[in-house]
Write a protein that holds these residues in place. Structure first.
Motif, short mmCIF file in Angstrom:
data_model
loop_
_atom_site.label_atom_id
_atom_site.label_comp_id
_atom_site.label_asym_id
_atom_site.label_seq_id
_atom_site.Cartn_x
_atom_site.Cartn_y
_atom_site.Cartn_z
N ALA A 42 0.85 -1.37 -0.08
CA ALA A 42 0.08 0.00 -0.12
C ALA A 42 0.82 1.23 -0.03
O ALA A 42 0.53 2.02 -0.57
N LEU A 43 1.91 1.21 0.68
CA LEU A 43 2.78 2.44 0.70
C LEU A 43 3.46 2.66 -0.41
O LEU A 43 4.22 3.58 -0.75
N SER A 44 3.80 1.56 -1.20
CA SER A 44 4.53 1.79 -2.48
C SER A 44 3.75 2.24 -3.74
O SER A 44 4.27 2.55 -4.63
N ILE A 45 2.30 2.35 -3.40
CA ILE A 45 1.57 2.92 -4.44
C ILE A 45 2.05 4.57 -4.53
O ILE A 45 2.06 5.14 -3.68
N PRO A 46 2.15 4.83 -5.85
CA PRO A 46 2.84 6.20 -6.29
C PRO A 46 2.09 7.25 -5.31
O PRO A 46 0.57 7.30 -5.24
N LEU A 47 2.83 8.03 -4.84
CA LEU A 47 2.08 9.22 -4.01
C LEU A 47 2.12 10.54 -4.82
O LEU A 47 3.02 11.07 -5.21
N ASP A 48 0.82 11.22 -4.47
CA ASP A 48 0.70 12.69 -5.18
C ASP A 48 0.97 13.38 -3.93
O ASP A 48 0.10 13.55 -3.14
N LYS A 49 1.95 14.48 -3.88
CA LYS A 49 2.02 15.23 -2.85
C LYS A 49 0.92 16.39 -2.81
O LYS A 49 0.81 16.95 -1.61
N ASP A 50 0.09 16.51 -3.63
CA ASP A 50 -1.01 17.44 -3.66
C ASP A 50 -2.23 16.91 -2.66
O ASP A 50 -3.12 17.52 -2.47
N SER B 50 -3.71 14.45 0.56
CA SER B 50 -3.41 14.14 1.66
C SER B 50 -3.74 12.52 1.95
O SER B 50 -4.94 12.45 1.79
N ARG B 51 -2.85 11.80 2.23
CA ARG B 51 -2.93 10.46 2.18
C ARG B 51 -3.26 9.78 3.47
O ARG B 51 -2.72 9.97 4.49
N SER B 52 -4.21 9.08 3.59
CA SER B 52 -4.58 8.13 4.52
C SER B 52 -4.73 6.65 4.21
O SER B 52 -5.34 6.51 3.31
N ILE B 53 -4.03 5.76 5.24
CA ILE B 53 -4.18 4.28 5.12
C ILE B 53 -5.05 3.86 6.09
O ILE B 53 -4.90 3.83 7.38
N ILE B 54 -6.25 2.99 5.80
CA ILE B 54 -7.08 2.35 6.46
C ILE B 54 -7.14 0.99 6.42
O ILE B 54 -7.34 0.31 5.64
N THR B 55 -6.77 0.36 7.68
CA THR B 55 -6.49 -1.39 7.83
C THR B 55 -7.88 -1.52 8.38
O THR B 55 -8.17 -1.35 9.43
N ILE B 56 -8.46 -2.77 7.74
CA ILE B 56 -9.67 -3.43 8.47
C ILE B 56 -9.37 -4.75 8.48
O ILE B 56 -8.98 -5.62 7.62
N THR B 57 -9.41 -5.17 9.62
CA THR B 57 -8.71 -6.54 10.23
C THR B 57 -9.44 -6.77 11.65
O THR B 57 -9.73 -6.34 12.29
N GLU C 263 6.65 -0.43 13.46
CA GLU C 263 7.82 0.35 12.65
C GLU C 263 7.62 0.51 11.48
O GLU C 263 8.14 1.70 11.01
N ILE C 264 6.85 -0.15 10.48
CA ILE C 264 6.72 0.30 9.19
C ILE C 264 5.94 1.51 9.13
O ILE C 264 6.17 2.69 8.63
N ILE C 265 4.93 1.74 10.16
CA ILE C 265 4.33 2.97 10.34
C ILE C 265 5.17 4.21 10.71
O ILE C 265 4.86 5.17 10.06
N GLY C 266 5.87 3.79 11.80
CA GLY C 266 6.77 4.96 12.10
C GLY C 266 7.59 5.41 11.16
O GLY C 266 7.97 6.55 11.32
N LYS C 267 8.21 4.62 10.20
CA LYS C 267 9.10 5.12 8.93
C LYS C 267 8.26 6.01 8.00
O LYS C 267 9.06 6.54 7.07
N ASN C 268 6.90 5.91 8.00
CA ASN C 268 6.10 6.85 6.95
C ASN C 268 5.07 7.78 7.36
O ASN C 268 4.16 8.20 6.72
N ASN D 132 -1.03 9.38 7.07
CA ASN D 132 -2.05 9.07 8.34
C ASN D 132 -2.52 7.76 8.27
O ASN D 132 -2.76 7.17 7.32
N PHE D 133 -2.51 7.21 9.49
CA PHE D 133 -2.99 5.80 9.56
C PHE D 133 -4.17 5.53 10.51
O PHE D 133 -4.03 6.15 11.64
N PHE D 134 -5.21 4.98 9.96
CA PHE D 134 -6.26 4.49 10.73
C PHE D 134 -6.74 3.10 10.66
O PHE D 134 -6.12 2.40 9.82
N SER D 135 -7.47 2.69 11.62
CA SER D 135 -7.83 0.99 11.77
C SER D 135 -8.98 0.96 12.04
O SER D 135 -9.75 1.68 12.95
#
Length: 679
Positions: free
Chosen positions: A408-416, A418-425, A437-442, A447-450
């Motif tokens: 998911a993080l490797s999907i091309p990023l458009d700086k214009d 605001s990116r949020s990744i939502i994990t459903i599990t 640790e993966i989250i901390g590096k990015n 932004n990360f939501f769960s």
């Protein structure tokens, strides 16, 4: 795309085959060997074992939670009995909220009550093993995760009744005016990643004082529950009139004592309540519990708890364009009810996007399937494409979240945008730290939501994703709640409520503040700080920030607060917050040995459970001089709505005919999926 889908279906089929042909481990035998890391997996309890050796049932669990204002004090007593004719040693797992501070334990055998002592983890283990070898009754409490604990007891004699009492503290805060008290009742089965990076993470986890041996735990077969009682009592004292008191997880009985006090119990304690989280929600009359600043002092140090309500929500005229990447768990533990609920949730989430937004969907189990190489506009056509993709999933395979998150993080990023990744599990994995640790590096780009799906989710992972990613965590226990939760999520992220938060102390000598930095607030929830202070009780605490482009200022006069008195909960909450920051959510760039020393020191000073400190209780009387006890592992109930696909074994026998029938049915199922997808 179709090739990827076929490979995933084949992978799911092979995973199911692995479950079917996995050798059954008899109850009471060693499920794994230390050198066989790949075998760390839950297995089914096989009925019919020798009751004279293996029988050590949980007879009753009593939970009493007293909530005064925003602080909950919880006592949990579990009663076990050796109903066989031989001495036994036993181990069982139990959960807790990942925010609790466990600071007390007692063991009672007959009339003898032993107060447990806190020791360094390895020292406590040696104390336990020594007492065990000497024939003394003993118990050992260890932390496996911040929300998973193991209890070992040794030399339990025939006819013994054993009571283990735990004492812990928790902070209860509101979000959008709703308070939620959660008592987890069961540890769901965990999937141990087998990839190389997961192995590195497991090695690091062991070095940090945790072990994955607990993953190989027995479970009762699907639909079976232990015969013991489960009693839960919550005593509320809010200081403000209670207007709403609900519990969707269990049927409850409520007795009110005035407008601001209530006692909540289970309506039917005979109905087993230990296979799903107990979730109690309550609201107050137009205002929050008044907290502000609370002070505490002991002979050595002073502590404070600062809680400030943020401004009312605002809706700015201009919002930056948003990108949402939804990561959906379609593994075996999500089969059936959890996945159906997750589908409903993601349909609501995706359907509510604006056309100016972009989105993508990634499904994962052993492997992952991505809707599009890059995020696409939220048009009706693309939304329908996403819904069709998730509708084709039925659930199967392992839970490889880390590779999916990296994809998911490797999907091309458009700086214009605001990116949020939502994990459903449901969060049934063992490698939580790798995720953090993966989250901390990015954090600089995302932004990360769960969203936790199910009745007993892994809240350490669900909450940890949000904490590590400075986002929010949501838990959906009922498919009927999916739509409301999706609407809540959209409201949360519509605009930040308070930004550029700064807290200063004028004339108040505060130090060791936790957390040291307050992130942007996306929701109406209080700002909560813990810290220490020295000197006179004077000065001013000043909170500033930006709300809707306007300045926000809140000042608290320290001298106007009631003089510090003994409120031990605050010191334990401060210590838990400190340990949490040091160990739980990544802790990037910190020397592990230094961290271990710091956390161990905190655990010993505050007599508190940590990854490096454990509670041990030893009865001085030698009760089993022959030392002929047998080791057994206590089975847990599967969480409600979690199927047998989450457990690496089978329960119904190994006759060749049954196995061939199962294999044949599996092949027919998988071929049908292939034909359906080909069309």
């Amino acid at each position: 795309m179709k090739k990827i889908k076929k490979r995933k279906v084949l992978c799911t089929a092979l995973s199911l085959l692995a479950l079917l042909v996995c050798p059954v481990t008899a109850y009471g035998e060693e499920a794994n060997t230390p050198d066989d890391k790949s075998s760390f997996a839950p297995y089914f309890f096989i009925e019919g074992a020798d009751p004279e050796v293996d029988h050590f049932p949980l007879k009753e669990t009593d939970v009493t939670a007293t909530i005064n204002g925003v602080i909950a004090e919880i006592f949990v007593t579990q009663t076990y009995a050796n109903e066989g004719s031989n001495p036994i040693n036993a181990r069982y797992l139990f959960p807790a909220s990942n925010n609790v501070s466990i600071h007390g334990m007692k063991m009672q055998i007959g009339d003898q009550i032993i107060t447990a002592k806190i020791q360094e983890r390895e020292e406590a283990k040696k104390t336990f093993e020594t007492a065990k070898s000497e024939g003394k009754s003993t118990s050992l409490l260890e932390q496996q995760r911040p929300n998973v604990f193991s209890m070992d007891v040794a030399n339990i004699m025939p006819g013994d009744k054993v009571d283990i009492e735990l004492h812990y503290t928790e902070l209860i805060t509101s979000t959008d005016g709703t308070y939620e008290f959660v008592f987890p009742t069961v540890v769901g089965p965990r999937f141990a990643s087998s990839n190389e990076e997961g192995q590195e993470t497991d090695d690091k986890t062991k070095a940090e004082g945790q072990s994955d041996q607990w993953l190989s735990s027995p479970y009762l077969e699907e639909g079976k529950t232990p015969p013991g009682k489960y009693n839960i009592t919550v005593n509320l004292s809010t200081g403000v009139p209670i207007t709403s008191l609900t519990c969707k997880s269990h049927s409850i009985h409520v007795e009110k004592d005035g407008e601001d006090k209530a006692s909540v119990t289970l309506s039917n304690p005979e109905e087993y309540a230990g296979n799903r989280d107990f979730i109690l929600n309550y609201q107050l009359t137009g205002q929050e519990v008044h907290c502000g600043l609370m002070l505490d002092s002991d002979e050595q140090e002073n502590y404070f708890l600062l809680m400030v309500q943020p401004p009312e929500r605002y809706t700015p005229d201009q919002l930056p364009p948003r990108e949402y990447i939804f990561i959906l768990d379609v593994s075996g533990s999500m089969y059936g009810y959890p996945l159906d609920t997750a589908k409903e949730l993601i349909r609501d989430l995706v359907s509510g996007l604006k056309e100016s937004d972009r989105f993508n969907v990634l499904l994962f189990s052993n492997a992952s399937v991505q809707m599009s190489p890059k995020s696409v506009p939220a048009t009706t056509e693309n939304i329908q494409k996403a819904i069709k993709l998730i509708e084709e999933e039925s659930g199967g395979g392992g839970t490889e979240l880390a590779p999916a998150l990296k994809n998911a993080l490797s999907i091309p990023l458009d700086k214009d945008f605001s990116r949020s990744i939502i994990t459903i599990t449901d969060g049934y994995i063992s490698g939580e730290k790798e995720i953090f640790e993966i989250i901390g590096k990015n954090l600089s780009t995302t932004n990360f939501f769960s969203f936790g799906i199910g009745d007993s989710v892994n809240r350490y992972l669900i909450d940890g994703i949000a904490k590590a990613g400075e986002g929010e965590a949501f838990v959906v226990t009922d498919s009927k709640d999916a739509s409301d939760t999706a609407n809540r999520f959209r409201t949360y992220i519509q605009a930040p409520l308070l930004t550029d938060i700064q807290i200063t102390y004028d004339g108040f000598d505060a130090y060791e503040i936790e957390p040291p930095v307050i992130p942007t607030l996306f929701a109406k929830r209080p700002i909560v700080l813990f810290g220490k202070w020295r000197g006179e009780q004077t000065g001013t605490i000043r909170i500033t920030g930006k709300a809707g482009g306007e300045d926000y200022v809140k000042e608290i006069d320290v001298s106007g607060i009631q003089s510090a008195q003994s409120n031990p909960a605050i010191r334990y909450l401060w210590a838990r917050k400190k340990v949490e920051r040091l160990t739980d959510y990544g802790n990037q760039g910190t020397d592990s040995e230094l961290t271990k020393r710091m956390v161990t020191s905190i655990g010993l000073k505050y007599s508190m459970m940590t990854p490096y400190t454990s509670f041990v209780a030893v009865a001085e009387t030698v009760r089993n001089p022959q030392g002929d006890s047998t080791d057994v592992a206590q089975p847990s109930a599967l969480p409600l709505h979690v199927t047998s696909l989450s457990v690496g074994g089978y329960t119904t026998g190994s006759e060749p005919g049954i196995l061939l029938l199962a294999l044949g049915g599996l092949m027919v199922w998988s071929m049908g999926i292939f034909r359906k997808r080909k069309r």
